[in-house]
Design an enzyme around this catalytic site. Sequence first.
Site, PDB file in Angstrom:
ATOM      1  N   THR A 169       0.872  -1.173   0.000  1.00 13.98           N
ATOM      2  CA  THR A 169       0.000   0.000   0.000  1.00 13.98           C
ATOM      3  C   THR A 169       0.903   1.215   0.000  1.00 13.98           C
ATOM      4  O   THR A 169       1.967   1.207   0.630  1.00 13.98           O
ATOM      5  CB  THR A 169      -0.936   0.038   1.226  1.00 13.98           C
ATOM      6  OG1 THR A 169      -0.154   0.197   2.419  1.00 13.98           O
ATOM      7  CG2 THR A 169      -1.772  -1.236   1.339  1.00 13.98           C
ATOM      8  N   HIS A 170       0.516   2.246  -0.752  1.00 11.76           N
ATOM      9  CA  HIS A 170       1.346   3.444  -0.898  1.00 11.76           C
ATOM     10  C   HIS A 170       2.728   3.105  -1.457  1.00 11.76           C
ATOM     11  O   HIS A 170       3.705   3.825  -1.220  1.00 11.76           O
ATOM     12  CB  HIS A 170       1.503   4.186   0.436  1.00 11.76           C
ATOM     13  CG  HIS A 170       0.219   4.494   1.125  1.00 11.76           C
ATOM     14  ND1 HIS A 170      -0.545   5.596   0.821  1.00 11.76           N
ATOM     15  CD2 HIS A 170      -0.466   3.809   2.089  1.00 11.76           C
ATOM     16  CE1 HIS A 170      -1.629   5.602   1.576  1.00 11.76           C
ATOM     17  NE2 HIS A 170      -1.611   4.528   2.345  1.00 11.76           N
ATOM     18  N   SER A 292      17.543  -1.331 -26.359  1.00 14.53           N
ATOM     19  CA  SER A 292      17.854   0.094 -26.431  1.00 14.53           C
ATOM     20  C   SER A 292      18.646   0.380 -27.699  1.00 14.53           C
ATOM     21  O   SER A 292      19.441  -0.446 -28.158  1.00 14.53           O
ATOM     22  CB  SER A 292      18.676   0.500 -25.207  1.00 14.53           C
ATOM     23  OG  SER A 292      19.255   1.782 -25.398  1.00 14.53           O
ATOM     24  N   TYR A 331     -29.794  17.687 -35.991  1.00  8.79           N
ATOM     25  CA  TYR A 331     -28.442  17.392 -36.452  1.00  8.79           C
ATOM     26  C   TYR A 331     -27.646  18.669 -36.685  1.00  8.79           C
ATOM     27  O   TYR A 331     -28.154  19.652 -37.218  1.00  8.79           O
ATOM     28  CB  TYR A 331     -28.476  16.580 -37.753  1.00  8.79           C
ATOM     29  CG  TYR A 331     -27.096  16.375 -38.321  1.00  8.79           C
ATOM     30  CD1 TYR A 331     -26.212  15.483 -37.714  1.00  8.79           C
ATOM     31  CD2 TYR A 331     -26.659  17.106 -39.421  1.00  8.79           C
ATOM     32  CE1 TYR A 331     -24.928  15.305 -38.202  1.00  8.79           C
ATOM     33  CE2 TYR A 331     -25.376  16.933 -39.920  1.00  8.79           C
ATOM     34  CZ  TYR A 331     -24.512  16.039 -39.307  1.00  8.79           C
ATOM     35  OH  TYR A 331     -23.228  15.878 -39.784  1.00  8.79           O
ATOM     36  N   LYS A 339     -16.496  10.824 -35.190  1.00  7.83           N
ATOM     37  CA  LYS A 339     -15.989   9.547 -35.708  1.00  7.83           C
ATOM     38  C   LYS A 339     -14.524   9.330 -35.340  1.00  7.83           C
ATOM     39  O   LYS A 339     -14.124   8.211 -35.003  1.00  7.83           O
ATOM     40  CB  LYS A 339     -16.124   9.491 -37.225  1.00  7.83           C
ATOM     41  CG  LYS A 339     -17.532   9.425 -37.761  1.00  7.83           C
ATOM     42  CD  LYS A 339     -17.484   9.380 -39.279  1.00  7.83           C
ATOM     43  CE  LYS A 339     -18.851   9.505 -39.903  1.00  7.83           C
ATOM     44  NZ  LYS A 339     -18.767   9.552 -41.384  1.00  7.83           N
TER      45      LYS A 339
END
Length: 445
Positions: A169-170, A292, A331, A339
Site C-alpha cells: 500500500t502506498h 535500447s 443534427y 468519428k
Amino acid sequence: MSKSSSSSESRAPDPGLLWQKPGVETDARIMRFLAGDDVVLDREFFLHDIEASRAHVEGLARIGVVTSGESDAIARELDRLAEDFSSGAFVLDAQYEDGHSAIEARLTARLGEAGRKVHAGRSRNDQILVATRLWLKARLSALHALCIDVAKVCLERAVADVLPMPGYTHLQRAVVSSTAMWYAGYAESFIDNAQRALDTRAWIDTNPLGTAAGYGVNLALDREHTTRALGFARMQVSPIYAQLSRGKFEMAALDALGTVLLDLRRLAWDLSLFTTAEFGFVHLPSEYTTGSSIMPNKRNPDVVELMRASYASVAAGRTEIEQLLSLPSGYQRDLQFSKGGLCHGFTRGMAALELLPDLLARMQWNAAAMRAAIDPAMYATDVAIEAAVAGVPFRDAYKQAAAAADEAGRGRTPEQSLAARTSPGAAADLCLDELRVRWEKLKNT
C-alpha cells in the site's frame, strides 16, 4: 475533389455531391475542410452501412417503393460491393464525399434508375447512426470476449501459481500476499468488465434506421422489419431522440472500454515495477520487450508501457465527443468529428487488450526474489489480529505490534501468514469457485 490512382474496376463514374445545387460553385479548400478524413474513417463503418442499405431496400420493397426485382438486384450489387471492398477491388477514397455517397454511386453506376431509388426514406444522418451502432455492437462483443479471455487466464494461474509475494500500500511493503491473490483480483475485475461490456451493448442495441434526418418521412416505413433484419433488440422510436442520442452512445461505449483500459493501466504499472532490477519479481517473454538503441545491456518493457499509455487515447476520444455536444436539438455538422475519437480510441484500446491474455499466460514469477522481499515487519498485522482474537482490545494490540514490528516475523513463514488469512476472498479462501460460476455465466452470454 482529388482522384486517386486505383484501378478503374474499383471506380464508379464521378458521383458529384449528393447535395449539390445547379449553378453553385464549389471551392476546393472548403470541400477539403468539409470532407476532412471522413471518407477514410467511413472505411470502418462501410460494411455495416452496406448491411443497413440492404435492410432498408428490403423495407422499401415491402411498402412498394421499389419492386421485388429491383430489391433483389440491389441486394446482389450490395453483396458484390461488400466482397469488392473486403478484397480491395473497391477502394473507398477521396473520389467520394463519404461512404454513404459511395454506396449510392456504385448502385447507380451498376443499376441505373433502380440504384437512384435506394435513398428514398432515409438520410445520411440515420445511415451513420445505424452503421455506428452496428459497429459498436461488434466492438463491444469483442471487448466482452477479450475480458472473458483475460479473466480465464487469471483464474487458471490463480490455481497454478500460489507463490508468496509482498503486498503493497502506498508502494510500501505492507503485508504478505501471493501471486494467486494478485491474479484473483484481476480475474474479478475483468469479469465485471465483461458484464459492463454486455450491459453497454444492450443499451446501444436499438435501431435508428428510418428516423431519417431526425423528423421521420412521409412513408409508412417498415421499421420493425429493418430492426429484425439488422438484429437489433428494439426500435429507437423518436426521430428527434435518434439525433439527441448522437454522442451519448459513443461515449457510453468508450466508457465501457475505458473501464477495462484503466484496469489494464494498473496491471501494466504492476508489471513495469515488478520487472525492474529493484523488484525483480517478473520475467516477461522476450517478444514483449525491446532493446535500447544505444545501451547494449538494456531490455525494455515497451509493450507493457504502451499498454499503460493506451487509456489516454480512449479518454481523449471520449473528451473530444463530449466537447462536441454543446448543441441544440437536431443534427449539426459538428457531429462529423465524433468519428475520429471513437475510431481511434477503440483501435488503440482493443489493440492493447488483444495482447494481454497471452502476456499473462506466459509471464514468469521469480519466487526467490519475492520471498526475499518479505521482511519481518510485514507480519505485524497478523500479530495484532491474533492478539485481538485472544481478547486484547484491537487498539492495544495494534500498539503492541507496532512497538515490536521488527520482531513480528520471528519464527513465522509466508505460507503460515497466507494460510491464516481466512476471510472470504483472502489468501486462504480466494472464492475462486464463486468467480468461476460468474465467469461461466458471462462466457456463455
